[in-house]
Design an enzyme around this catalytic site. Structure first.
Site, PDB file in Angstrom:
ATOM      1  N   CYS A 155       1.184  49.556 -37.701  1.00 51.71           N
ATOM      2  CA  CYS A 155       2.062  48.391 -37.502  1.00 51.71           C
ATOM      3  C   CYS A 155       1.719  47.323 -38.545  1.00 51.71           C
ATOM      4  O   CYS A 155       2.559  46.933 -39.338  1.00 51.71           O
ATOM      5  CB  CYS A 155       1.910  47.853 -36.089  1.00 51.71           C
ATOM      6  SG  CYS A 155       2.454  48.991 -34.806  1.00 51.71           S
ATOM      7  N   ARG A 205       5.148  45.749 -39.946  1.00 47.35           N
ATOM      8  CA  ARG A 205       6.503  46.289 -39.814  1.00 47.35           C
ATOM      9  C   ARG A 205       7.105  45.988 -38.451  1.00 47.35           C
ATOM     10  O   ARG A 205       8.331  45.859 -38.313  1.00 47.35           O
ATOM     11  CB  ARG A 205       6.509  47.801 -40.055  1.00 47.35           C
ATOM     12  CG  ARG A 205       5.726  48.592 -39.023  1.00 47.35           C
ATOM     13  CD  ARG A 205       5.912  50.087 -39.144  1.00 47.35           C
ATOM     14  NE  ARG A 205       5.091  50.790 -38.174  1.00 47.35           N
ATOM     15  CZ  ARG A 205       5.431  50.998 -36.906  1.00 47.35           C
ATOM     16  NH1 ARG A 205       6.583  50.546 -36.438  1.00 47.35           N
ATOM     17  NH2 ARG A 205       4.622  51.648 -36.079  1.00 47.35           N
ATOM     18  N   ASN A 242      -3.506  40.030 -33.392  1.00 44.85           N
ATOM     19  CA  ASN A 242      -3.475  40.307 -34.833  1.00 44.85           C
ATOM     20  C   ASN A 242      -3.796  39.070 -35.655  1.00 44.85           C
ATOM     21  O   ASN A 242      -4.505  39.155 -36.668  1.00 44.85           O
ATOM     22  CB  ASN A 242      -2.118  40.860 -35.246  1.00 44.85           C
ATOM     23  CG  ASN A 242      -1.841  42.241 -34.706  1.00 44.85           C
ATOM     24  OD1 ASN A 242      -0.722  42.538 -34.289  1.00 44.85           O
ATOM     25  ND2 ASN A 242      -2.823  43.117 -34.699  1.00 44.85           N
ATOM     26  N   TYR A 269      10.020  42.578 -25.377  1.00 42.92           N
ATOM     27  CA  TYR A 269      10.612  43.599 -24.509  1.00 42.92           C
ATOM     28  C   TYR A 269      11.351  42.946 -23.346  1.00 42.92           C
ATOM     29  O   TYR A 269      10.990  41.847 -22.894  1.00 42.92           O
ATOM     30  CB  TYR A 269       9.523  44.536 -23.983  1.00 42.92           C
ATOM     31  CG  TYR A 269       9.128  45.600 -24.974  1.00 42.92           C
ATOM     32  CD1 TYR A 269       9.902  46.738 -25.148  1.00 42.92           C
ATOM     33  CD2 TYR A 269       7.986  45.457 -25.756  1.00 42.92           C
ATOM     34  CE1 TYR A 269       9.548  47.715 -26.067  1.00 42.92           C
ATOM     35  CE2 TYR A 269       7.623  46.428 -26.680  1.00 42.92           C
ATOM     36  CZ  TYR A 269       8.421  47.552 -26.828  1.00 42.92           C
ATOM     37  OH  TYR A 269       8.077  48.509 -27.745  1.00 42.92           O
ATOM     38  N   ASP A 316       5.013  43.773 -30.976  1.00 40.16           N
ATOM     39  CA  ASP A 316       5.250  43.381 -29.592  1.00 40.16           C
ATOM     40  C   ASP A 316       4.620  41.995 -29.443  1.00 40.16           C
ATOM     41  O   ASP A 316       3.402  41.855 -29.356  1.00 40.16           O
ATOM     42  CB  ASP A 316       4.589  44.413 -28.675  1.00 40.16           C
ATOM     43  CG  ASP A 316       4.679  44.063 -27.189  1.00 40.16           C
ATOM     44  OD1 ASP A 316       4.988  42.904 -26.852  1.00 40.16           O
ATOM     45  OD2 ASP A 316       4.404  44.960 -26.374  1.00 40.16           O
TER      46      ASP A 316
END
Length: 276
Positions: free
Chosen positions: A157, A177, A188, A220, A180
């Site tokens: 990711c 890329r 991160n 989500y 969530d």
């Protein structure tokens, strides 16, 4: 309120208010009950964190900073792709019976390449360039290796970091890329902020800016009410961050060389549904 909280709130509001829903389209991810896990997304989010000004830990909810750094060191320092080398269990569902996640993440950073200064891996090349050619515009890593994608249990990711030295400050651009936002955003941000601090100290520099570029920043469908409650909370000032000043070798750092002071945060968000 920390500036990291402000950026997080603004990003979430942008996604919720102006984002694009995947409803009506086929999606790969599923909830544990088999229902399609749809998202609301924004394309091309860019957040800038001035690491000289504050350490960007979210206070709307706590981030497990040492666990996040342990995963970072698992990838960047131990260069491992085996979950048995990791203190937490966040990668267990992607591991095979031997603990391997395939040719992903740490595996890619451990691969040797022929650089002009000799054969070495990507991390050692960055460290060499920061010490010897700090004003190079070619100091970067990339673990999105197309020839190995079919043998990765999860495609990366956060896949690329570009380092740049300006006036004795080490800056970095983290390219991701997909993210969530609820589960991984500040995890991160904290990881790569610490990486910049460590790389800077190991290279005789000071930490500057971290720029986080997210191609697909998404929330989500089952996370929307959680996000709305989260960004409505009272936030607090950012904590203070220190590294053990005695460590000069990047490979000498451990999670115990990190000191976080005055980290006041709201209660943790529990039982977040996870799509796979």
């Amino acid at each position: 309120m920390s500036k990291a909280d402000g950026l997080f709130i603004a990003m979430c509001n942008e996604i919720l208010d102006n984002g694009y829903s995947s409803e009506g389209y086929e999606v790969r991810a599923r909830w544990p009950d088999g229902t399609p896990a749809h998202t609301i997304k924004a394309f091309g989010i860019v957040n800038r964190y001035d690491l000289a000004e504050e350490f960007p830990a979210l206070t709307l909810r706590p981030t497990a900073i040492k666990s996040a750094v342990d995963e970072l060191l698992w990838i960047w320092q131990r260069k491992s792709n085996n979950v048995n080398d990791l203190a937490s269990h966040i990668w267990d569902e992607w591991a095979d019976e031997d603990g391997s996640i395939g040719k992903a993440y740490g595996y890619q950073l451990a691969r040797k390449y022929k650089f002009r200064q000799g054969e070495m891996d990507q991390v050692d090349n960055v460290l060499w360039q920061l010490k010897n050619t700090p004003y190079s515009r070619r100091i970067m890593t990339n673990i999105y290796n197309f020839s190995d994608l079919s043998e990765m249990n999860l495609e990366p990711c956060a896949y690329s970091v570009t380092f740049n030295v300006t006036g004795g400050k080490l800056n970095a651009v983290l390219n991701q890329r997909s993210q969530d936002v609820l589960a991984a955003n500040n995890w991160n941000v904290v990881q790569y902020s610490v990486l910049v601090h460590m790389m800077a100290q190991a290279s005789g520099l000071v930490a500057g800016e971290l720029i986080h570029v997210i191609a697909d920043a998404h929330i989500y469908d089952r996370h929307v009410p959680v996000i709305r409650e989260l960004i409505g909370r009272e936030a607090y000032p950012a904590p203070k961050f220190k590294l053990n000043p005695d460590i000069e070798d990047f490979y000498g750092f451990t999670v115990n060389d990190i000191c976080i002071e005055g980290y006041k945060a709201n209660p943790q968000v529990k039982d977040i549904p996870v799509a796979v």
